[in-house]
Design a protein around this motif. Structure first.
Motif, short mmCIF file in Angstrom:
data_model
loop_
_atom_site.label_atom_id
_atom_site.label_comp_id
_atom_site.label_asym_id
_atom_site.label_seq_id
_atom_site.Cartn_x
_atom_site.Cartn_y
_atom_site.Cartn_z
N PRO A 57 0.80 -1.23 0.00
CA PRO A 57 0.00 0.00 0.00
C PRO A 57 0.83 1.28 0.00
O PRO A 57 0.33 2.33 -0.42
CB PRO A 57 -0.82 -0.11 1.29
CG PRO A 57 -0.83 -1.55 1.63
CD PRO A 57 0.48 -2.10 1.15
N LYS A 58 2.06 1.20 0.45
CA LYS A 58 2.90 2.39 0.56
C LYS A 58 3.81 2.58 -0.67
O LYS A 58 4.64 3.48 -0.69
CB LYS A 58 3.77 2.32 1.82
CG LYS A 58 2.98 2.14 3.10
CD LYS A 58 1.98 3.27 3.33
CE LYS A 58 1.25 3.08 4.66
NZ LYS A 58 0.22 4.13 4.88
N ASP A 60 5.20 3.58 -4.43
CA ASP A 60 4.95 4.60 -5.44
C ASP A 60 4.25 3.94 -6.63
O ASP A 60 4.41 2.75 -6.88
CB ASP A 60 6.26 5.24 -5.91
CG ASP A 60 6.90 6.12 -4.84
OD1 ASP A 60 6.18 6.58 -3.94
OD2 ASP A 60 8.12 6.32 -4.91
N ALA A 131 -4.02 9.23 -2.03
CA ALA A 131 -2.89 9.29 -1.10
C ALA A 131 -3.01 10.49 -0.17
O ALA A 131 -2.77 10.39 1.04
CB ALA A 131 -1.58 9.35 -1.88
N ARG A 132 -3.41 11.61 -0.73
CA ARG A 132 -3.58 12.82 0.07
C ARG A 132 -4.67 12.63 1.13
O ARG A 132 -4.49 13.01 2.30
CB ARG A 132 -3.92 13.99 -0.85
CG ARG A 132 -4.16 15.32 -0.16
CD ARG A 132 -2.92 15.86 0.54
NE ARG A 132 -1.80 15.96 -0.37
CZ ARG A 132 -1.63 16.97 -1.25
NH1 ARG A 132 -2.52 17.93 -1.32
NH2 ARG A 132 -0.56 16.99 -2.02
N ASN A 134 -5.63 9.91 2.49
CA ASN A 134 -5.21 8.96 3.51
C ASN A 134 -4.01 9.42 4.31
O ASN A 134 -3.58 8.73 5.24
CB ASN A 134 -4.85 7.62 2.83
CG ASN A 134 -6.09 6.89 2.33
OD1 ASN A 134 -7.19 7.10 2.83
ND2 ASN A 134 -5.90 6.03 1.34
N ASP A 136 -0.97 9.61 3.16
CA ASP A 136 0.17 8.79 2.78
C ASP A 136 1.19 9.59 1.99
O ASP A 136 0.85 10.54 1.30
CB ASP A 136 -0.28 7.60 1.94
CG ASP A 136 -1.09 6.59 2.74
OD1 ASP A 136 -0.90 6.52 3.97
OD2 ASP A 136 -1.92 5.88 2.14
N GLY A 137 2.45 9.15 2.05
CA GLY A 137 3.53 9.89 1.40
C GLY A 137 3.98 9.34 0.07
O GLY A 137 4.92 9.86 -0.53
N TRP A 138 3.31 8.27 -0.42
CA TRP A 138 3.75 7.71 -1.71
C TRP A 138 3.40 8.65 -2.85
O TRP A 138 2.50 9.48 -2.74
CB TRP A 138 3.20 6.31 -1.94
CG TRP A 138 1.72 6.11 -1.76
CD1 TRP A 138 1.08 5.71 -0.62
CD2 TRP A 138 0.70 6.28 -2.75
NE1 TRP A 138 -0.27 5.63 -0.84
CE2 TRP A 138 -0.54 5.96 -2.15
CE3 TRP A 138 0.70 6.65 -4.09
CZ2 TRP A 138 -1.76 6.02 -2.82
CZ3 TRP A 138 -0.50 6.72 -4.78
CH2 TRP A 138 -1.72 6.40 -4.14
N ASN A 168 2.13 15.54 -4.93
CA ASN A 168 2.60 14.15 -4.95
C ASN A 168 2.38 13.50 -6.31
O ASN A 168 2.54 12.29 -6.46
CB ASN A 168 1.89 13.34 -3.86
CG ASN A 168 0.36 13.37 -4.00
OD1 ASN A 168 -0.19 14.17 -4.75
ND2 ASN A 168 -0.33 12.51 -3.27
#
Length: 273
Positions: A57-58, A60, A131-132, A134, A136-138, A168
């Motif tokens: 899930p993390k 890219d 991603a935003r 959640n 998350d940084g990916w 991102n």
């Protein structure tokens, strides 16, 4: 991985791509040659991915919107360890999962099915927005062709990405100035691309799409502008690395004959000496 290693990997991908197109009797060799350096940097330098956990899930994400160049992606995935290297020999054969366009259900490492041009960037915007939401940084990367940028769906996605401040998200335009059957300038000339993207609020950078060092810098996290999606306009050559294919519209999906194959392979092998 240093720049020289990236160059050698890309050259190996080009040689395997040439061989696979020749053996299959089909493919989109011109656009594959133009995008291989970009894909090599993404998978061997820039992106955080794990072949042993392709659905992490993390991870890219990469969306190859110009899905007709799927063979180049398959070979890079094979070199990175997502699929067996010897599976490339099944390209386009009956029952092979390596079809002419990528299929995420069948091929590990493929994030979404692509083929109809203009679909990849809208999907990428959705991924980056997810991603935003959640926290998350990916990162999400989308590769399009320049002819593909004539599609209106891309410009709707461009507006949305800017509105959402999706820093991102990185769009990479494979700007080889050619599309199927004609030059971009003779169909619907949308160049220059940078001022158009900038007008929509994107951070834009132009690079030589065959210069590994420039590509690495442009795609790094350090090159991200806070609050703005990034567009990298990569100036490339269709058929890069093969003299008689380079910048030649006829090689969009032409297949080399035996003599041409031998000549092209010799040129690519000579490039790594």
């Amino acid at each position: 991985m240093d720049i020289e290693q990236l160059r050698r990997i890309a050259n190996g991908v080009r040689r395997r791509d040439l061989q696979a197109v020749y053996e299959a009797g089909a493919g989109h060799i011109g656009g594959e040659m133009s995008v291989i350096d970009i894909l090599t940097v993404l998978y061997f330098h820039t992106m955080s991915v794990n072949p042993e956990e392709p659905l992490d899930p993390k991870r890219d994400r990469l969306v190859l919107s110009k899905g007709h160049t799927a063979l180049a992606l398959y070979i890079v995935l094979a070199e990175r360890g997502f699929i067996p290297r010897d599976e490339i020999s099944t390209f386009l054969k009956p029952y092979s999962r390596l079809n002419g366009h990528p299929n995420r259900v069948k091929v590990p490492g493929v994030e979404t099915n692509t083929g109809p041009l203009g679909h990849g960037l809208p999907v990428g915007v959705g991924m980056a927005k997810a991603a935003r939401l959640n926290g998350d940084g990916w990162r999400t990367f989308v590769v399009t062709g320049d002819g593909e940028m004539q599609e209106g769906s891309n410009w709707e996605a461009i507006m949305a990405a800017s509105q959402f401040g999706l820093d991102n998200l990185t769009l990479i335009i494979d700007h080889n100035r050619l599309q199927q059957g004609a030059r971009l300038a003779d169909t619907n000339e949308i160049a220059p691309l940078p001022p158009k993207l900038a007008a929509f609020g994107w951070a834009v950078e132009e690079v030589d799409g065959h210069d590994m060092e420039q590509i690495c810098r442009a795609l790094s996290r350090d090159a991200v502008t806070a609050g703005r999606p990034k567009c990298v306009v990569a100036h490339t050559n269709k058929g890069q690395g093969i003299s008689f294919m380079s910048d030649n519209v006829a090689w969009h999906h032409k297949v080399p004959n035996a003599e041409q194959y031998k000549l092209a392979m010799a040129e690519l092998e000579g490039a790594v000496q």
